[in-house]
Each structure stands twice: as structure tokens, then as C-alpha cells.
Design a protein around this motif. Structure first.
Motif, PDB file in Angstrom:
ATOM      1  N   CYS A 218       0.842  -1.200   0.000  1.00 57.14           N
ATOM      2  CA  CYS A 218       0.000   0.000   0.000  1.00 57.14           C
ATOM      3  C   CYS A 218       0.872   1.243   0.000  1.00 57.14           C
ATOM      4  O   CYS A 218       1.831   1.334   0.769  1.00 57.14           O
ATOM      5  CB  CYS A 218      -0.877   0.037   1.248  1.00 57.14           C
ATOM      6  SG  CYS A 218      -1.906  -1.425   1.507  1.00 57.14           S
ATOM      7  N   LEU A 219       0.506   2.199  -0.833  1.00 58.05           N
ATOM      8  CA  LEU A 219       1.180   3.491  -0.884  1.00 58.05           C
ATOM      9  C   LEU A 219       0.289   4.510  -0.199  1.00 58.05           C
ATOM     10  O   LEU A 219      -0.901   4.624  -0.521  1.00 58.05           O
ATOM     11  CB  LEU A 219       1.435   3.896  -2.334  1.00 58.05           C
ATOM     12  CG  LEU A 219       2.219   5.180  -2.548  1.00 58.05           C
ATOM     13  CD1 LEU A 219       3.642   5.041  -2.014  1.00 58.05           C
ATOM     14  CD2 LEU A 219       2.244   5.538  -4.029  1.00 58.05           C
ATOM     15  N   VAL A 220       0.867   5.274   0.740  1.00 60.75           N
ATOM     16  CA  VAL A 220       0.050   6.146   1.580  1.00 60.75           C
ATOM     17  C   VAL A 220       0.794   7.424   1.937  1.00 60.75           C
ATOM     18  O   VAL A 220       1.979   7.389   2.236  1.00 60.75           O
ATOM     19  CB  VAL A 220      -0.387   5.390   2.858  1.00 60.75           C
ATOM     20  CG1 VAL A 220       0.792   4.849   3.635  1.00 60.75           C
ATOM     21  CG2 VAL A 220      -1.245   6.246   3.752  1.00 60.75           C
ATOM     22  N   ASP A 221       0.086   8.552   1.865  1.00 65.28           N
ATOM     23  CA  ASP A 221       0.552   9.811   2.445  1.00 65.28           C
ATOM     24  C   ASP A 221       0.068   9.808   3.887  1.00 65.28           C
ATOM     25  O   ASP A 221      -1.128   9.612   4.131  1.00 65.28           O
ATOM     26  CB  ASP A 221      -0.109  11.021   1.758  1.00 65.28           C
ATOM     27  CG  ASP A 221       0.577  11.445   0.492  1.00 65.28           C
ATOM     28  OD1 ASP A 221       1.809  11.369   0.437  1.00 65.28           O
ATOM     29  OD2 ASP A 221      -0.123  11.866  -0.441  1.00 65.28           O
ATOM     30  N   ALA A 222       0.975  10.024   4.822  1.00 58.67           N
ATOM     31  CA  ALA A 222       0.581  10.009   6.228  1.00 58.67           C
ATOM     32  C   ALA A 222       1.541  10.865   7.042  1.00 58.67           C
ATOM     33  O   ALA A 222       2.699  11.026   6.655  1.00 58.67           O
ATOM     34  CB  ALA A 222       0.593   8.577   6.761  1.00 58.67           C
ATOM     35  N   PRO A 223       1.071  11.400   8.163  1.00 61.33           N
ATOM     36  CA  PRO A 223       1.962  12.182   9.021  1.00 61.33           C
ATOM     37  C   PRO A 223       3.136  11.346   9.529  1.00 61.33           C
ATOM     38  O   PRO A 223       4.236  11.844   9.706  1.00 61.33           O
ATOM     39  CB  PRO A 223       1.076  12.624  10.187  1.00 61.33           C
ATOM     40  CG  PRO A 223      -0.321  12.322   9.799  1.00 61.33           C
ATOM     41  CD  PRO A 223      -0.290  11.351   8.671  1.00 61.33           C
ATOM     42  N   ASP A 224       2.874  10.045   9.771  1.00 59.65           N
ATOM     43  CA  ASP A 224       3.921   9.117  10.220  1.00 59.65           C
ATOM     44  C   ASP A 224       3.418   7.689  10.007  1.00 59.65           C
ATOM     45  O   ASP A 224       2.246   7.464   9.689  1.00 59.65           O
ATOM     46  CB  ASP A 224       4.303   9.369  11.683  1.00 59.65           C
ATOM     47  CG  ASP A 224       3.120   9.346  12.632  1.00 59.65           C
ATOM     48  OD1 ASP A 224       2.304   8.404  12.549  1.00 59.65           O
ATOM     49  OD2 ASP A 224       3.007  10.274  13.444  1.00 59.65           O
TER      50      ASP A 224
END
Length: 83
Positions: free
Chosen positions: A51-57
């Protein structure tokens, strides 16, 4: 926001349909955690999901998985996109 690739290694057989349902659950849950799941890939033969994800951390990314369907990642790597 940082970009992460997570890896799930499942003991059971996994299908694209299974993962599509889990991804929809992620999308329904992600906003509360400031996360944006972008894409996913499935290796059915080896029961792996990426999974590819933009996240704060990384913890926020895994929290969405935990809340949405319980399938947390075995590994999470911070990555940079090449062009």
C-alpha cells in the motif's frame, strides 16, 4: 506529508477482491487520522499486499488499517517518489 509503502504478508490466500474491500474501508477511515491511502498492489501467488500512503507518520498509517479492518502492515517504509 511523508510518503510510505507498507507491506502485508498474509498466511492465507489473498485476492484482488479481498484487498479492494479492505482498501475501501481504509478510505472510509483515513480522514480522521490525516492519512491518504493512494494505491495498492497485490501479489496473489505470494499472499502479499503493498500500500502506498501519504501520512503524518507510519503509526498513523497503521492505525487506519487497524481501525478499518484489522490487517496491520508487517513492514512500513518511508519512500520518495522518482520521476
Amino acid at each position: 506529508m511523508p510518503l510510505f509503502m507498507d507491506v502485508h504478508t498474509l498466511g492465507d490466500k489473498v485476492t484482488m477482491d479481498d484487498v479492494a474491500g479492505a482498501h475501501q474501508a481504509d478510505l472510509a477511515t483515513q480522514e480522521a487520522y490525516g492519512v491518504n491511502y493512494l494505491r495498492y498492489w497485490v501479489d496473489e501467488a505470494n499472499s502479499k499486499i503493498f500500500c502506498l500512503v501519504d501520512a503524518p507518520d507510519a503509526d498513523a498509517a497503521n492505525t487506519v488499517h487497524r481501525q478499518a479492518h484489522g490487517l496491520v502492515a508487517d513492514e512500513i517504509w518511508q519512500v520518495q517518489e522518482g520521476r
